[in-house]
Design a protein around this motif. Structure first.
Motif, PDB file in Angstrom:
ATOM      1  N   LEU A 141      13.573  17.688  20.757  1.00 20.33           N
ATOM      2  CA  LEU A 141      12.522  18.593  21.210  1.00 20.33           C
ATOM      3  C   LEU A 141      11.872  19.248  20.000  1.00 20.33           C
ATOM      4  CD1 LEU A 141      11.041  20.064  23.523  1.00 20.33           C
ATOM      5  CD2 LEU A 141      12.887  21.771  23.487  1.00 20.33           C
ATOM      6  N   ASP A 142      10.552  19.071  19.867  1.00 18.50           N
ATOM      7  CA  ASP A 142       9.803  19.630  18.736  1.00 18.50           C
ATOM      8  C   ASP A 142       8.907  20.757  19.238  1.00 18.50           C
ATOM      9  OD1 ASP A 142       8.319  20.209  16.504  1.00 18.50           O
ATOM     10  OD2 ASP A 142       7.934  18.123  15.955  1.00 18.50           O
ATOM     11  N   LEU A 143       9.221  21.981  18.831  1.00 17.44           N
ATOM     12  CA  LEU A 143       8.446  23.170  19.195  1.00 17.44           C
ATOM     13  C   LEU A 143       7.841  23.821  17.958  1.00 17.44           C
ATOM     14  CD1 LEU A 143      10.941  24.734  21.793  1.00 17.44           C
ATOM     15  CD2 LEU A 143       8.949  23.303  22.270  1.00 17.44           C
ATOM     16  N   SER A 144       7.563  23.037  16.935  1.00 16.08           N
ATOM     17  CA  SER A 144       7.071  23.574  15.669  1.00 16.08           C
ATOM     18  C   SER A 144       5.667  24.168  15.814  1.00 16.08           C
ATOM     19  CB  SER A 144       7.040  22.466  14.606  1.00 16.08           C
ATOM     20  OG  SER A 144       8.310  21.913  14.421  1.00 16.08           O
ATOM     21  N   ASP A 145       5.397  25.159  14.976  1.00 20.06           N
ATOM     22  CA  ASP A 145       4.059  25.749  14.837  1.00 20.06           C
ATOM     23  C   ASP A 145       3.517  26.297  16.148  1.00 20.06           C
ATOM     24  OD1 ASP A 145       3.738  25.136  12.017  1.00 20.06           O
ATOM     25  OD2 ASP A 145       3.573  23.048  12.638  1.00 20.06           O
ATOM     26  N   LEU A 146       4.382  26.903  16.936  1.00 16.65           N
ATOM     27  CA  LEU A 146       3.955  27.575  18.162  1.00 16.65           C
ATOM     28  C   LEU A 146       3.909  29.076  17.895  1.00 16.65           C
ATOM     29  CD1 LEU A 146       6.013  25.608  20.843  1.00 16.65           C
ATOM     30  CD2 LEU A 146       3.576  25.395  20.344  1.00 16.65           C
ATOM     31  N   ARG A 147       2.709  29.621  17.837  1.00 16.63           N
ATOM     32  CA  ARG A 147       2.559  31.040  17.507  1.00 16.63           C
ATOM     33  C   ARG A 147       2.964  31.958  18.648  1.00 16.63           C
ATOM     34  NH1 ARG A 147      -3.580  31.162  15.787  1.00 16.63           N
ATOM     35  NH2 ARG A 147      -3.621  29.654  17.505  1.00 16.63           N
ATOM     36  N   TYR A 148       2.909  31.442  19.872  1.00 19.90           N
ATOM     37  CA  TYR A 148       3.127  32.304  21.031  1.00 19.90           C
ATOM     38  C   TYR A 148       4.402  31.947  21.792  1.00 19.90           C
ATOM     39  CZ  TYR A 148      -1.780  33.115  20.009  1.00 19.90           C
ATOM     40  OH  TYR A 148      -2.953  33.411  19.376  1.00 19.90           O
TER      41      TYR A 148
ATOM     42  N   LEU B   8      16.469  19.812  17.391  1.00 19.42           N
ATOM     43  CA  LEU B   8      15.540  20.879  17.751  1.00 19.42           C
ATOM     44  C   LEU B   8      14.745  21.273  16.518  1.00 19.42           C
ATOM     45  CD1 LEU B   8      14.485  23.051  19.735  1.00 19.42           C
ATOM     46  CD2 LEU B   8      16.376  24.511  18.965  1.00 19.42           C
ATOM     47  N   ALA B   9      13.404  21.295  16.656  1.00 18.42           N
ATOM     48  CA  ALA B   9      12.524  21.679  15.548  1.00 18.42           C
ATOM     49  C   ALA B   9      11.762  22.942  15.916  1.00 18.42           C
ATOM     50  CB  ALA B   9      11.545  20.546  15.230  1.00 18.42           C
ATOM     51  N   LEU B  10      11.901  23.983  15.081  1.00 16.39           N
ATOM     52  CA  LEU B  10      11.200  25.253  15.258  1.00 16.39           C
ATOM     53  C   LEU B  10      10.434  25.622  14.000  1.00 16.39           C
ATOM     54  CD1 LEU B  10      14.065  27.225  17.058  1.00 16.39           C
ATOM     55  CD2 LEU B  10      11.949  26.409  18.115  1.00 16.39           C
ATOM     56  N   ALA B  11      10.041  24.634  13.217  1.00 17.65           N
ATOM     57  CA  ALA B  11       9.365  24.894  11.942  1.00 17.65           C
ATOM     58  C   ALA B  11       8.070  25.652  12.169  1.00 17.65           C
ATOM     59  CB  ALA B  11       9.079  23.566  11.234  1.00 17.65           C
ATOM     60  N   GLY B  12       7.869  26.691  11.374  1.00 15.74           N
ATOM     61  CA  GLY B  12       6.623  27.440  11.432  1.00 15.74           C
ATOM     62  C   GLY B  12       6.506  28.382  12.604  1.00 15.74           C
ATOM     63  N   CYS B  13       7.540  28.531  13.417  1.00 21.14           N
ATOM     64  CA  CYS B  13       7.485  29.454  14.557  1.00 21.14           C
ATOM     65  C   CYS B  13       7.762  30.889  14.091  1.00 21.14           C
ATOM     66  CB  CYS B  13       8.509  29.056  15.620  1.00 21.14           C
ATOM     67  SG  CYS B  13       8.087  27.542  16.509  1.00 21.14           S
ATOM     68  N   HIS B  14       7.230  31.826  14.841  1.00 24.14           N
ATOM     69  CA  HIS B  14       7.502  33.238  14.558  1.00 24.14           C
ATOM     70  C   HIS B  14       8.813  33.619  15.238  1.00 24.14           C
ATOM     71  CE1 HIS B  14       3.618  33.760  12.714  1.00 24.14           C
ATOM     72  NE2 HIS B  14       3.018  33.283  13.788  1.00 24.14           N
ATOM     73  N   ILE B  15       9.860  33.698  14.463  1.00 23.01           N
ATOM     74  CA  ILE B  15      11.188  34.012  14.983  1.00 23.01           C
ATOM     75  C   ILE B  15      11.635  35.342  14.396  1.00 23.01           C
ATOM     76  CG2 ILE B  15      13.574  33.229  15.196  1.00 23.01           C
ATOM     77  CD1 ILE B  15      12.601  30.385  14.801  1.00 23.01           C
ATOM     78  N   ALA B  16      12.144  36.221  15.255  1.00 22.43           N
ATOM     79  CA  ALA B  16      12.606  37.539  14.804  1.00 22.43           C
ATOM     80  C   ALA B  16      14.045  37.424  14.324  1.00 22.43           C
ATOM     81  CB  ALA B  16      12.490  38.542  15.946  1.00 22.43           C
ATOM     82  N   PHE B  17      14.216  37.245  13.012  1.00 23.62           N
ATOM     83  CA  PHE B  17      15.561  37.151  12.429  1.00 23.62           C
ATOM     84  C   PHE B  17      16.023  38.545  12.019  1.00 23.62           C
ATOM     85  CE2 PHE B  17      13.946  32.829  11.599  1.00 23.62           C
ATOM     86  CZ  PHE B  17      14.974  32.099  12.161  1.00 23.62           C
TER      87      PHE B  17
END
Length: 652
Positions: A167-174, A193-202
């Motif tokens: 599942l690739d969810l990269s570059d999703l701003r929202y 799982l790909a979340l590259a470029g997503c806004h994640i609250a670490f």
């Protein structure tokens, strides 16, 4: 009658098997052309041995509907459909995909699209055999935050995606916490799982030593990511968090998830990571096989030592643009017996001496198949000479772009010791000359001292009446090498030398900006029947003779770059292009001798062309570009910046 029909069917089946066997010896593009000869040849080209892992790419159009229906005869395939939107045509395309391909679809990607939730939810329940789903950049799906908010929708999607592996969810701003949870709850068997470029609250609580909530459901939180990793620890083996704001504490918490055994991890561009966080990662995830730490600018050689110590099964390591890394630790890194790919591009302090030391040690040692030293300006000829001998016949890909101090000696070593090389990049190695490509040594230049009377330098008197400026010493790259003569070429043909011709299987070659190269070496050495990609950009000394010779001896070319080659003209293109039937990408920017006549030749002979760059070609007109666009069915992009005084780009 019945026996005769059975006999005819048997003969026809036997004929198809014979034709399929013959087609198996052809290149893919030649096989496609052969399939258009007649119906029996087409059916032979559809043999299952030619259709494994087939993925088809196309734009949304009325003709794509018939194409989708034709794909229904295939047992399995993948689709990449671009430019989907909310139009009735896009909805019809998705409907046809679900109706005709449904359970036979392996993978689906929708790049450059803007589709609604209802359109996707109308398709997904039909894709019960889907293994890979690529939703990267599809902000329109997640902008409202209501994706899969209804229970019946989640139930339908869960039934369809229960076997989804990637599942690739990269570059999703929202992408929000709620949307992320809803979607991943429908995919219980994820392997990647790909979340590259997503806004994640670490966010991390330093007092409790645990992640905290983001305070808002608008962003994916570290807590929810960790929950997913814990639930799917047994199946998840690949994770991409590149270009996120992951912190050292967050990475350590991910690395210590109980039962998680990652094999592939990408952290490219995560600039906050430190050596200590990578040491913790390597300690707890010591089964990693692929690790990308490129552009993590705070990492030093401590990271290299940690990788060398803990990751004994590592096969691929990327450290590009990690500017603080030095040679320290590279000796130990070469002791990893499974290491096959190493990228040290733009590691500015790497000289390669420790690579040589590590490879010189007794077995076991790394058996590198791919090595990138691009922009490592400390690399010198002695190191390259040693590396080539130690890497030997295992190396398939070598990138030495902008290693500006390498000379012909390195080219001789490459030709001598790397016979299995498939990709060679020597762009911007300005010291390389014809002598290097030909495998010959340039005769010693006469270095006799000048006579005193020839000295016209500045003179000084007590009155400083003749005072001038000191001239800087001439640099080696400013000196033109002695030209190769006919006598030298005769010696080249008679001897069995270490010319670049020894790399018979070469598929990609980059000689951009090697400005000392001329027609002499290009016409004699560039004779690679399997060569597919070639760059001769910024070679001011080559002419149409080189172009025609390349076309004659490298007929498998799919990409040819001739930017800033002022001597390339319409005459050369007219002789070369009819020989390059497979050409898909052609770059002619700043070729002043190229005119509209070349576009006419392209339209006549390059029916597979997909990309064309004629920027700053002063004699190319907009009208001729439009005409070319109408005549070439596969042309996707034409770059015409400042051509004939205009500035535009055509993207089809």
């Amino acid at each position: 009658m019945f026996q005769r029909e059975c006999c005819n069917l048997y003969i026809f089946s036997l004929l198809l098997q014979i034709i399929s066997y013959i087609l198996s010896y052809l290149h893919v593009t030649d096989r496609k052309e052969a399939s258009l000869v007649c119906k029996s040849w087409y059916e032979a080209s559809q043999d299952h041995r030619f259709q494994k892992n087939a993925t088809f790419k196309f734009h949304v159009s009325t003709s794509s509907l018939d194409f989708i229906r034709a794909l229904a005869r295939r047992p399995r395939c993948g689709l990449v459909i671009s430019h989907l939107d909310g139009s009735s045509l896009s909805r019809q395309v998705l409907l046809e995909v679900g109706l005709h391909l449904g359970p036979h679809l392996d993978s689906l990607a929708l790049p450059g699209s803007s589709i609604t939730e209802s359109s996707l939810l109308g398709l997904l329940p039909h894709l019960t055999g889907l293994r890979k789903l690529d939703l990267h950049g599809l902000d329109s799906l997640f902008m409202s935050g209501a994706f899969l908010s209804r229970q019946e929708h989640r139930r339908q999607v869960e039934d369809a995606l229960r076997n989804l592996e990637e599942l690739d969810l990269s570059d999703l701003r929202y992408l929000s916490d709620l949307s992320f949870n809803r979607l991943t709850s429908c995919t219980p068997r994820l392997r990647g799982l790909a979340l590259a470029g997503c806004h994640i609250a670490f966010e991390f609580d330093p007092y409790r030593g645990s992640p905290v909530g983001s305070g808002s459901s608008a962003l994916v939180s570290l807590r929810n990511l960790l929950t997913l990793l814990q639930k799917q620890a047994c199946t998840l083996h690949s994770l991409d968090l590149s270009r996120t704001s992951i912190t050292p504490e967050s990475l350590r918490s991910i690395a210590q998830v109980p039962g998680l055994r990652l094999e592939d991890l990408s952290l490219r561009g995560c600039k906050e990571l430190t050596d200590y966080s990578i040491e913790t990662l390597c300690k707890h995830q010591n089964g990693l096989r692929t690790l990308d730490l490129g552009a993590c600018t705070e990492l030093t050689s401590r990271t290299v030592l940690a990788v060398s110590t803990e990751l004994k099964d590592l096969q691929s390591l990327t450290l590009s643009q990690d500017w603080k890394i030095t040679d320290k630790g590279l000796t130990e890194l070469m002791a990893l017996p499974c290491l096959r790919t190493l990228d040290l591009s733009e590691c500015l302090h790497v000289s390669g001496t420790d690579l040589v030391k590590g490879l010189s040690c007794p077995q076991p040692r790394a058996q590198l198949q791919s090595l990138s030293l691009r922009n490592c300006s400390y690399i010198r000829d002695p190191v390259m000479f040693s590396l080539t001998q130690l890497l030997g016949s295992n190396l398939r890909k070598l990138d030495l772009t902008s290693c500006v101090y390498l000379t012909d000696l390195s080219v001789h070593a490459i030709a001598n010791y790397l016979p299995a090389l498939l990709v060679l990049r020597l762009g911007w190695c300005k010291e390389i000359s014809d002598w290097g490509l030909l495998g010959m040594v340039e005769p010693t230049k006469n270095c006799e001292p000048r006579d005193k009377e020839d000295d016209k330098g500045p003179s000084f008197t007590r009155t400083f009446g003749n005072m001038g400026f000191f001239q800087p010493p001439s640099m080696p790259f400013q000196e033109k090498p002695r030209l190769v003569t006919d006598e030298d070429l005769g010696a080249f043909r008679d001897r069995e030398g270490a010319s670049l011709l020894a790399l018979r299987g070469l598929q990609e070659l980059d000689l951009s900006a090697c400005s000392k190269l001329t027609d002499t070496s290009i016409t004699q050495v560039l004779r690679f029947p399997d060569l597919q990609r070639l760059s001769l950009s910024m070679l001011p000394e080559i002419s149409d003779d080189s172009l025609v010779s390349v076309a004659l001896h490298c007929r498998n070319l799919t990409s040819l770059a001739l930017n800033l080659c002022p001597q390339i003209s319409d005459q050369g293109m007219a002789r070369a292009l009819p020989l390059l039937h497979r050409l898909q990408h052609l770059f002619l920017a700043c070729c002043d001798a190229v005119t509209n006549d070349t576009l006419s030749i392209i339209a006549l002979h390059c029916d597979r062309l997909r990309t064309l760059d004629v920027s700053m070609c002063k004699d190319i007109t907009v009208h001729q570009v439009d005409l070319l666009q109408s005549r070439l069915p596969f042309l996707e992009k034409v770059q015409c910046r400042f051509a004939n005084g205009t500035d535009f780009t055509i993207v089809l």
